[in-house]
Design an enzyme around this catalytic site. Structure first.
Site: not given
Ligand code: 4G1
Length: 246
Positions: A89, A117, A155, A170
């Site tokens: 994130p 987490e 793609r 697209d």
């Molecule tokens: C704090 C979203 C935590 C989530 C704030 C988009 C989201 C990987 C992504 C999280 C993930 C926000 C993504 C959250 C992601 C560790 C394992 C991180 C899952 C995890 C906004 C959980 N694009 N999220 N934390 O979702 O990996 O790539």
């Protein structure tokens, strides 16, 4: 051939998506090659643990760093030949522009998927060449983001889509939302297809579609229109749209 690797504790989730439809065909036709690695194969304890309690306390578990360091040293020992992309994130937000950047990279693209987490910060700091997020929401893992990126990148490789025109035609590739599409029947319980599409006049059709694309983009995604560089023809259509809704 484009080479991708995915590091995950849920290899079956990844294989399920890659084993169907266009991805399956692209792999069978050797247009892309995907290696799916189970992170647990790089643990050394009898329980194959990939997570542990957070230093400093707090809720949730953190992914241990060592399995990521071990797999990197074993599978991708040469830094210049790999591009480790940590799905996070905190990453830069994925867009069509990033997809185009990735398809042009000759290195092997290695995706690290998080769970729980978070991933231990030393993986971010020492192993990641790039951190990418697919958007602002909370997920349970990085597996779907990694598939989103592989799908969008694959793609763009010539031959992955049956017909070579559709990738660049697209609407998004040019920065606008798409115009409306119709197929048979011509009359669906009184809901008919716009006459212009049945006219056979391809100049008119192109103009109608362009206007529809500009209109829907203006209404729903003014942020996209703000950075769009319209041609002189498109400027004229935009003026028309403004006059019509004033
Ligand atoms: C704090 C979203 C935590 C989530 C704030 C988009 C989201 C990987 C992504 C999280 C993930 C926000 C993504 C959250 C992601 C560790 C394992 C991180 C899952 C995890 C906004 C959980 N694009 N999220 N934390 O979702 O990996 O790539």
């Amino acid at each position: 051939m484009k080479h991708y690797s995915i590091v995950t504790i849920f290899p079956d989730v990844i294989r399920a998506y890659l084993g169907a439809s266009i991805m399956k065909r692209a792999i069978a036709n050797e247009l892309i090659h995907v290696n799916v690695h189970d992170l647990r194969d790089y643990t050394t304890d009898k329980h194959r643990s990939v997570d542990d309690y957070p230093y400093g306390g707090g809720a949730g578990m953190v992914m241990k760093p060592e399995p990521f360091f071990r797999i990197t040293a074993q599978q991708w020992p040469e830094r210049e030949k790999r591009r480790v992309i940590l799905l996070s994130p905190k990453g830069r937000v994925f867009t069509q522009r990033v997809a185009e950047e990735l398809v042009g990279d000759d290195r092997e693209l290695v995706f690290f998927c998080g769970r729980y987490e978070a991933i231990d910060e030393r993986v971010h700091a020492c192993l990641a060449d790039d951190e990418i997020s697919v958007g602002d929401f909370v997920l349970t893992g990085g597996e779907l983001p990694s598939l989103v990126i592989i799908d969008a990148v694959a793609r763009l490789i010539p031959g992955v889509l049956g017909d070579s025109r559709s990738a660049e035609e697209d609407s998004f590739a040019c920065g606008l939302l798409d115009y409306p599409h119709y197929t048979r029947p011509e009359d669906l319980n009184g809901r008919t297809v716009p006459d212009v599409l049945l006219s056979g006049n391809h100049r008119e059709i192109d103009r109608w579609r362009k206007k529809q694309a500009l209109q829907v983009t203006a209404a729903r995604r003014p942020d996209l229109l703000a950075v769009y560089q319209p041609s002189p023809d498109e400027e004229k259509i935009l003026k028309e749209i403004k006059e019509e809704d004033s």
